[in-house]
Write an enzyme that holds these catalytic residues in place. Structure first.
Site, short mmCIF file in Angstrom:
data_model
loop_
_atom_site.label_atom_id
_atom_site.label_comp_id
_atom_site.label_asym_id
_atom_site.label_seq_id
_atom_site.Cartn_x
_atom_site.Cartn_y
_atom_site.Cartn_z
CE1 TYR A 17 -3.25 2.98 0.87
CE2 TYR A 17 -1.83 3.37 2.76
CZ TYR A 17 -2.84 3.78 1.92
OH TYR A 17 -3.45 4.99 2.13
P1 NAD Z 1 -12.26 4.72 1.54
O1 NAD Z 1 -11.91 3.33 1.16
O2 NAD Z 1 -13.36 4.92 2.50
O3 NAD Z 1 -12.56 5.58 0.24
C1 NAD Z 1 -12.04 5.30 -1.02
C2 NAD Z 1 -13.21 5.16 -1.99
O4 NAD Z 1 -12.66 4.97 -3.29
C3 NAD Z 1 -14.08 3.96 -1.70
O5 NAD Z 1 -15.43 4.35 -1.56
C4 NAD Z 1 -13.89 3.04 -2.91
O6 NAD Z 1 -15.09 2.38 -3.27
C5 NAD Z 1 -13.43 4.00 -3.98
N1 NAD Z 1 -12.54 3.39 -4.98
C6 NAD Z 1 -11.49 2.58 -4.75
N2 NAD Z 1 -10.91 2.22 -5.90
C7 NAD Z 1 -11.60 2.84 -6.90
C8 NAD Z 1 -11.49 2.86 -8.32
N3 NAD Z 1 -10.54 2.17 -8.93
N4 NAD Z 1 -12.38 3.61 -9.02
C9 NAD Z 1 -13.36 4.31 -8.40
N5 NAD Z 1 -13.51 4.30 -7.05
C10 NAD Z 1 -12.65 3.59 -6.32
O7 NAD Z 1 -10.90 5.37 2.10
P2 NAD Z 1 -10.65 6.74 2.86
O8 NAD Z 1 -10.23 6.42 4.24
O9 NAD Z 1 -11.78 7.66 2.62
O10 NAD Z 1 -9.37 7.24 2.09
C11 NAD Z 1 -9.41 8.24 1.10
C12 NAD Z 1 -8.01 8.42 0.55
O11 NAD Z 1 -7.12 8.81 1.59
C13 NAD Z 1 -7.39 7.17 -0.05
O12 NAD Z 1 -6.61 7.56 -1.15
C14 NAD Z 1 -6.50 6.64 1.05
O13 NAD Z 1 -5.44 5.87 0.55
C15 NAD Z 1 -6.02 7.93 1.65
N6 NAD Z 1 -5.62 7.85 3.06
C16 NAD Z 1 -6.54 7.53 4.01
C17 NAD Z 1 -6.16 7.49 5.34
C18 NAD Z 1 -7.10 7.13 6.44
O14 NAD Z 1 -6.66 6.94 7.56
N7 NAD Z 1 -8.41 7.05 6.20
C19 NAD Z 1 -4.84 7.80 5.70
C20 NAD Z 1 -3.94 8.12 4.69
C21 NAD Z 1 -4.35 8.16 3.38
C1 UGA Z 2 -4.27 3.93 8.30
C2 UGA Z 2 -5.18 3.65 7.10
O1 UGA Z 2 -5.80 2.39 7.23
C3 UGA Z 2 -4.41 3.68 5.80
O2 UGA Z 2 -5.34 3.64 4.74
C4 UGA Z 2 -3.65 4.97 5.75
O3 UGA Z 2 -2.97 5.17 4.60
C5 UGA Z 2 -2.72 5.07 6.93
O4 UGA Z 2 -3.52 5.09 8.10
C6 UGA Z 2 -1.90 6.33 6.89
O5 UGA Z 2 -1.86 7.09 7.85
O6 UGA Z 2 -1.24 6.56 5.89
P1 UGA Z 2 -3.02 2.41 10.00
O7 UGA Z 2 -2.35 3.52 10.74
O8 UGA Z 2 -2.32 1.12 9.92
O9 UGA Z 2 -3.38 2.83 8.51
O10 UGA Z 2 -4.48 2.29 10.66
P2 UGA Z 2 -5.23 1.10 11.41
O11 UGA Z 2 -5.35 -0.09 10.55
O12 UGA Z 2 -6.44 1.66 11.98
O13 UGA Z 2 -4.20 0.75 12.59
C7 UGA Z 2 -3.93 1.69 13.60
C8 UGA Z 2 -2.98 1.08 14.60
O14 UGA Z 2 -3.64 0.02 15.30
C9 UGA Z 2 -1.73 0.47 13.99
O15 UGA Z 2 -0.66 0.83 14.80
C10 UGA Z 2 -1.96 -1.03 14.06
O16 UGA Z 2 -0.76 -1.74 14.26
C11 UGA Z 2 -2.81 -1.14 15.29
N1 UGA Z 2 -3.68 -2.33 15.28
C12 UGA Z 2 -4.52 -2.56 14.25
C13 UGA Z 2 -3.66 -3.18 16.36
O17 UGA Z 2 -2.88 -3.00 17.32
N2 UGA Z 2 -4.50 -4.24 16.37
C14 UGA Z 2 -5.36 -4.50 15.34
O18 UGA Z 2 -6.10 -5.49 15.41
C15 UGA Z 2 -5.37 -3.62 14.25
#
Ligand code: NAD
Ligand code: UGA
Length: 368
Positions: free
Chosen positions: A170
């Site tokens: 990812y």
């Molecule tokens: P999300 O999965 O809720 O939203 C992404 C949406 O994109 C989904 O509804 C999915 O159906 C759609 N999608 C995926 N692939 C697609 C495709 N090929 N064509 C059209 N639609 C598609 O995720 P989110 O948490 O809202 O994340 C939004 C963005 O932020 C993403 O790019 C994610 O990588 C990034 N991001 C999220 C987090 C986080 O903690 N939520 C952290 C860092 C980065």
């Molecule tokens: C999140 C999002 O899922 C990614 O899409 C995003 O890109 C990323 O943040 C980001 O900041 O870039 P992550 O921080 O791994 O990734 O989020 P979670 O999956 O919610 O995990 C949060 C923390 O909980 C991590 O430290 C993970 O190790 C921990 N964790 C998760 C546990 O200790 N137990 C679990 O069962 C699941």
């Protein structure tokens, strides 16, 4: 056609000099919140989402229904369908693209690696190919990720720090996105702003994320796994509340310069920017669990695993001074306050009655 009319209506701004924004991933967590915020201030918004089944599609459909109430229409389609993308740009001369569609999640990359390549690399290129060739070219703000810092041990992370040690596929695809953006900016003059979000949480969140399924498991009396690092340290995240992220996205859109190309040709150097959007205050996962315990008034069955998981990084911590300087980004919600709002939404959305509802009553009363 009626379809075109609906698209135009959704994308037409209602304020003077308002934007017409194509929001990809509008059925997703961050996309739905940003769409609403843009619409509320008078910008036109059209969503695009493929509604894939990576997590509960019913939740995505509920967000879609919520947006529709605010006259925001989401076209169901894939980033890789370039005919569809071109059609959308034929109907609407978008001023901006907020590109949030992606295959998110760190762990799932080990089960389905190709879905990351398809959406985060091929899909991004497909979108940029269309954006470069239309006239006027839209300014693009897109979601990168804190995961690009990977195994970097500098603390906190600044945008200039190294990002060449991704810990998951990812992260590698998000890093690739940043390189791809560079190319499209360099050759075609596209204005591109990448936002490195740090573990975003809040109402309407993602069920695959820890805070979300911890809430569910604690309520159901199931054990929660808390992973540690190899040297028994606690894993920590710079958890960032959704409203802060939304403000950051709007700030980035507001300060984005125009693209400088047209019809696939660049005229002058254009803008390429990358920003951290975090909370500047990492919290150990154990602490996340104890906050949830007190909000839910239920003791968690904590299961501490003295081992990191493949793909996870030990901690994240954002320095956001660049975003503060350029568009006034200042996170204002601490984890306990944000989780309180999440829990309120969660019990309401899932209709959880009885004990929990009663005991979170004051939560519901004092949050908006
Ligand atoms: P999300 O999965 O809720 O939203 C992404 C949406 O994109 C989904 O509804 C999915 O159906 C759609 N999608 C995926 N692939 C697609 C495709 N090929 N064509 C059209 N639609 C598609 O995720 P989110 O948490 O809202 O994340 C939004 C963005 O932020 C993403 O790019 C994610 O990588 C990034 N991001 C999220 C987090 C986080 O903690 N939520 C952290 C860092 C980065
Ligand atoms: C999140 C999002 O899922 C990614 O899409 C995003 O890109 C990323 O943040 C980001 O900041 O870039 P992550 O921080 O791994 O990734 O989020 P979670 O999956 O919610 O995990 C949060 C923390 O909980 C991590 O430290 C993970 O190790 C921990 N964790 C998760 C546990 O200790 N137990 C679990 O069962 C699941």
């Amino acid at each position: 056609s009626a379809w075109e009319k609906q698209i135009r209506h959704s994308a037409t701004p209602r304020r003077p000099n308002g934007f017409s924004v194509l929001v990809t991933g509008a059925g997703g967590f961050v996309g739905s919140h940003c769409s609403l915020a843009l619409k509320k201030r008078g910008d036109g918004v059209l969503g695009l989402d493929n509604f894939n089944t990576y997590y509960d599609p019913t939740l995505k459909r509920s967000r879609q229904a919520m947006l529709l109430k605010h006259q925001i229409f989401i076209v169901e389609g894939d980033l890789n369908d370039d005919k569809l993308l071109r059609k959308l740009f034929d109907v609407v001369p978008f001023t901006h693209v907020l590109h949030l569609a992606a295959q998110a999640g760190v762990r799932y990359a080990m089960q389905n690696p190709q879905s990351y390549v398809a959406s985060n690399i091929a899909g991004f290129v497909s979108l940029l190919e269309v954006c470069k060739s239309v006239n006027p070219q839209p300014a693009i703000v897109w979601a990168s990720s804190s995961s690009v810092y990977g195994l970097n041990t500098q603390n906190p992370f600044s945008e200039s720090h190294r990002t060449d040690q991704p810990a998951s596929l990812y992260a590698a695809t998000k890093k690739a996105g940043e390189e791809i953006a560079h190319t499209y900016n360099h050759i075609y003059g596209l204005s591109l702003t990448g936002l490195r979000f740090f573990t975003v949480y809040g109402p309407w969140g993602r069920p695959d994320m820890a805070y979300f399924f911890f809430t569910k498991d604690i309520l159901q009396g199931k054990p929660v796994n808390i992973y540690q690092t190899v040297d028994d340290k606690e894993v920590a995240r710079d958890f960032t509340y959704i409203d802060d992220i939304v403000k950051g996205c709007l700030g980035a859109l507001d300060t984005a310069e125009k693209s400088t190309g047209s019809g696939g040709k660049k005229k002058a150097p254009a803008q390429l920017r990358v920003y951290n959007l975090g909370n500047t205050s990492p919290v150990p996962v154990g602490k996340l669990v104890s906050i949830l315990e007190s909000l839910l008034s239920v003791k968690a069955k904590k299961h501490v695993i003295k081992m990191p998981r493949n793909g996870d990084v030990p901690y994240t911590h954002a320095n956001v001074s660049l975003a503060l300087k350029d568009f006034g980004y200042k996170p204002t919600t601490d984890l306990a306050t944000g989780l309180r709002k999440f829990v309120k939404w969660y019990v309401n959305y899932y209709g959880i009655e009885s004990r929990v509802k009663k005991e979170t009553k004051n939560v519901a009363e004092d949050s908006d």
